[in-house]
Design a protein around this motif. Structure first.
Motif, PDB file in Angstrom:
ATOM      1  N   PHE A  11      15.014  30.736  -3.542  1.00 10.84           N
ATOM      2  CA  PHE A  11      15.259  31.944  -2.761  1.00 10.84           C
ATOM      3  C   PHE A  11      14.409  31.937  -1.495  1.00 10.84           C
ATOM      4  O   PHE A  11      13.481  31.140  -1.362  1.00 10.84           O
ATOM      5  CB  PHE A  11      14.965  33.172  -3.622  1.00 10.84           C
ATOM      6  CG  PHE A  11      15.919  33.313  -4.757  1.00 10.84           C
ATOM      7  CD1 PHE A  11      17.174  33.840  -4.548  1.00 10.84           C
ATOM      8  CD2 PHE A  11      15.583  32.882  -6.032  1.00 10.84           C
ATOM      9  CE1 PHE A  11      18.088  33.954  -5.592  1.00 10.84           C
ATOM     10  CE2 PHE A  11      16.488  32.986  -7.084  1.00 10.84           C
ATOM     11  CZ  PHE A  11      17.742  33.521  -6.858  1.00 10.84           C
ATOM     12  N   SER A  13      11.722  32.644   1.329  1.00  8.21           N
ATOM     13  CA  SER A  13      10.274  32.926   1.337  1.00  8.21           C
ATOM     14  C   SER A  13       9.592  32.695  -0.016  1.00  8.21           C
ATOM     15  O   SER A  13       8.720  33.455  -0.416  1.00  8.21           O
ATOM     16  CB  SER A  13       9.996  34.368   1.781  1.00  8.21           C
ATOM     17  OG  SER A  13      10.814  34.734   2.849  1.00  8.21           O
ATOM     18  N   TYR A  38      19.994  25.405   9.919  1.00  9.98           N
ATOM     19  CA  TYR A  38      20.878  26.587   9.911  1.00  9.98           C
ATOM     20  C   TYR A  38      20.366  27.634  10.894  1.00  9.98           C
ATOM     21  O   TYR A  38      21.134  28.319  11.569  1.00  9.98           O
ATOM     22  CB  TYR A  38      20.987  27.159   8.488  1.00  9.98           C
ATOM     23  CG  TYR A  38      21.793  26.253   7.590  1.00  9.98           C
ATOM     24  CD1 TYR A  38      23.178  26.308   7.580  1.00  9.98           C
ATOM     25  CD2 TYR A  38      21.164  25.296   6.805  1.00  9.98           C
ATOM     26  CE1 TYR A  38      23.929  25.444   6.792  1.00  9.98           C
ATOM     27  CE2 TYR A  38      21.899  24.420   6.010  1.00  9.98           C
ATOM     28  CZ  TYR A  38      23.278  24.500   6.009  1.00  9.98           C
ATOM     29  OH  TYR A  38      24.012  23.632   5.247  1.00  9.98           O
ATOM     30  N   ALA A 107      25.457  30.517   7.758  1.00  7.15           N
ATOM     31  CA  ALA A 107      25.386  29.479   6.713  1.00  7.15           C
ATOM     32  C   ALA A 107      26.526  29.574   5.695  1.00  7.15           C
ATOM     33  O   ALA A 107      26.692  28.691   4.861  1.00  7.15           O
ATOM     34  CB  ALA A 107      24.036  29.565   5.993  1.00  7.15           C
ATOM     35  N   GLY A 133      15.664  23.736   0.788  1.00  7.84           N
ATOM     36  CA  GLY A 133      16.807  24.526   1.233  1.00  7.84           C
ATOM     37  C   GLY A 133      17.407  25.324   0.103  1.00  7.84           C
ATOM     38  O   GLY A 133      16.685  25.882  -0.740  1.00  7.84           O
ATOM     39  N   ASP A 135      20.833  24.157  -1.203  1.00  5.30           N
ATOM     40  CA  ASP A 135      21.844  23.331  -1.880  1.00  5.30           C
ATOM     41  C   ASP A 135      21.413  21.869  -1.912  1.00  5.30           C
ATOM     42  O   ASP A 135      22.244  20.976  -1.976  1.00  5.30           O
ATOM     43  CB  ASP A 135      23.176  23.446  -1.125  1.00  5.30           C
ATOM     44  CG  ASP A 135      23.049  23.016   0.330  1.00  5.30           C
ATOM     45  OD1 ASP A 135      21.908  22.925   0.833  1.00  5.30           O
ATOM     46  OD2 ASP A 135      24.084  22.752   0.972  1.00  5.30           O
ATOM     47  N   ARG A 184      19.628  38.325   2.223  1.00  3.62           N
ATOM     48  CA  ARG A 184      19.869  36.875   2.254  1.00  3.62           C
ATOM     49  C   ARG A 184      20.022  36.301   0.849  1.00  3.62           C
ATOM     50  O   ARG A 184      20.861  35.450   0.611  1.00  3.62           O
ATOM     51  CB  ARG A 184      18.757  36.167   3.013  1.00  3.62           C
ATOM     52  CG  ARG A 184      18.993  36.191   4.505  1.00  3.62           C
ATOM     53  CD  ARG A 184      18.201  35.153   5.225  1.00  3.62           C
ATOM     54  NE  ARG A 184      16.786  35.423   5.236  1.00  3.62           N
ATOM     55  CZ  ARG A 184      15.853  34.491   5.085  1.00  3.62           C
ATOM     56  NH1 ARG A 184      16.198  33.243   4.872  1.00  3.62           N
ATOM     57  NH2 ARG A 184      14.583  34.810   5.154  1.00  3.62           N
ATOM     58  N   ASP A 188      23.354  34.332   0.096  1.00  2.00           N
ATOM     59  CA  ASP A 188      23.174  32.915  -0.228  1.00  2.00           C
ATOM     60  C   ASP A 188      23.667  32.592  -1.645  1.00  2.00           C
ATOM     61  O   ASP A 188      24.200  31.516  -1.895  1.00  2.00           O
ATOM     62  CB  ASP A 188      21.698  32.499  -0.092  1.00  2.00           C
ATOM     63  CG  ASP A 188      21.210  32.523   1.353  1.00  2.00           C
ATOM     64  OD1 ASP A 188      22.058  32.599   2.261  1.00  2.00           O
ATOM     65  OD2 ASP A 188      19.985  32.470   1.570  1.00  2.00           O
TER      66      ASP A 188
HETATM   67  O1  CDP Z   1      12.228  30.159   5.108  1.00  2.00           O
HETATM   68  P1  CDP Z   1      13.246  30.881   4.297  1.00  2.00           P
HETATM   69  O2  CDP Z   1      13.129  30.538   2.841  1.00  2.00           O
HETATM   70  O3  CDP Z   1      13.259  32.321   4.550  1.00  2.00           O
HETATM   71  O4  CDP Z   1      14.675  30.401   4.765  1.00  2.00           O
HETATM   72  P2  CDP Z   1      15.137  29.021   5.384  1.00  2.00           P
HETATM   73  O5  CDP Z   1      14.868  27.902   4.432  1.00  2.00           O
HETATM   74  O6  CDP Z   1      14.598  28.906   6.745  1.00  2.00           O
HETATM   75  O7  CDP Z   1      16.720  29.212   5.424  1.00  2.00           O
HETATM   76  C1  CDP Z   1      17.319  30.188   6.228  1.00  2.00           C
HETATM   77  C2  CDP Z   1      18.725  30.442   5.742  1.00  2.00           C
HETATM   78  O8  CDP Z   1      19.512  29.270   5.959  1.00  2.00           O
HETATM   79  C3  CDP Z   1      18.904  30.764   4.273  1.00  2.00           C
HETATM   80  O9  CDP Z   1      18.730  32.141   3.958  1.00  2.00           O
HETATM   81  C4  CDP Z   1      20.335  30.298   4.006  1.00  2.00           C
HETATM   82  O10 CDP Z   1      21.273  31.274   4.402  1.00  2.00           O
HETATM   83  C5  CDP Z   1      20.477  29.106   4.953  1.00  2.00           C
HETATM   84  N1  CDP Z   1      20.307  27.815   4.286  1.00  2.00           N
HETATM   85  C6  CDP Z   1      21.374  27.302   3.568  1.00  2.00           C
HETATM   86  O11 CDP Z   1      22.407  27.942   3.439  1.00  2.00           O
HETATM   87  N2  CDP Z   1      21.286  26.052   3.030  1.00  2.00           N
HETATM   88  C7  CDP Z   1      20.174  25.334   3.142  1.00  2.00           C
HETATM   89  N3  CDP Z   1      20.130  24.099   2.614  1.00  2.00           N
HETATM   90  C8  CDP Z   1      19.056  25.857   3.833  1.00  2.00           C
HETATM   91  C9  CDP Z   1      19.158  27.116   4.388  1.00  2.00           C
END
Ligand code: CDP
Length: 231
Positions: A11, A13, A38, A107, A133, A135, A184, A188
């Motif tokens: 998830f 953060s 993304y 995304a 990430g 996925d 998110r 997600d």
């Molecule tokens: O840093 P934080 O965990 O808040 O988020 P992030 O890793 O920067 O990713 C931002 C957004 O990108 C996520 O909330 C997803 O919507 C999307 N994401 C995704 O769909 N697939 C990934 N492999 C990585 C990010």
């Protein structure tokens, strides 16, 4: 020495990138922040006014995807690779709450995902890679030797992200950050294409009550165990 691929999903953060960066430094591996990709596409969409509070022109974004060239360039001073969009360093711009508020909508789009997944698989070809990430263990590297799935309660995660944003000088409210984290999480995990789910063979770690050092040690032990099994 044997090198493996480490996939870290979870998830928003949950401290994925913090532990991934430290692990990469410790092991001499390459760290790839797939979320930054993304976020970069989202920033591009915002800059071109394809997405704003009123509308999202998906067709225009999709038709411009070939104009988006992303690169990671290692910055010795900060100790990790920063993201570049068409040769411009946009590392700071992509971390704002405004980008976070749009990124999950971007995304969801399959054309965006397939384009980025291709690039991520290329970056991870040589093993010795840690990618975080949503996925990575399910879609990008289903054969990764070690898959981790990080969780923590939403309030702790929002507090961590709020502190980070304040430290960077952003004027944000805790309640807005919490709302973003929860929205998110929902988008997600419910999207049709590559939703955030724990891979069957992933190890789940709830770090709600763990220090960064404790979490690092637990993960390092898992890495060493996996390396021993593979060698
Ligand atoms: O840093 P934080 O965990 O808040 O988020 P992030 O890793 O920067 O990713 C931002 C957004 O990108 C996520 O909330 C997803 O919507 C999307 N994401 C995704 O769909 N697939 C990934 N492999 C990585 C990010």
């Amino acid at each position: 020495m044997t090198k493996i691929t480490i996939a870290i999903d979870g998830f928003s953060s949950t401290g994925k990138s913090t532990v991934a960066k430290r692990l990469a430094k410790h092991l001499g591996y390459t760290y790839v922040d797939s979320g930054a990709m993304y976020r970069a596409v989202t920033w591009y969409a915002m800059k071109h006014n394809f997405i704003n509070k009123e509308r999202f022109d998906i067709d225009s974004l999709v038709s411009h995807l070939d104009d988006i060239h992303l690169n990671f360039v290692f910055n010795k001073e900060v100790g990790f690779a920063e993201v570049y969009l068409n040769d411009e360093n946009i590392e700071k711009q992509i971390r704002t709450l405004e980008v976070s508020n749009f990124v999950s909508k971007v995304a969801e789009i399959s054309e965006v995902r397939s384009q980025l997944v291709k690039q991520q698989q290329k970056l991870g070809k040589g093993k010795g890679v840690i990618m975080d990430g949503r996925d990575i263990g399910t879609v990008v590297f289903p054969d990764a030797e070690l898959k981790l799935f990080l969780t923590a309660n939403a309030e702790n995660r929002a507090k961590r992200r709020f502190d980070e944003l304040i430290k960077r000088g952003e004027k944000v409210l805790y309640d807005d950050v919490l709302k973003n984290v929860q929205e998110r999480d929902y988008i997600d995990s419910h999207r049709t294409d590559s939703p955030l789910v724990k891979a069957k063979d992933a190890i789940e770690i709830d770090n709600s009550d763990m220090t960064k050092d404790e979490q690092f040690q637990i993960i390092l032990d898992l890495v060493n165990k996996t390396l021993k099994e593979k060698s």
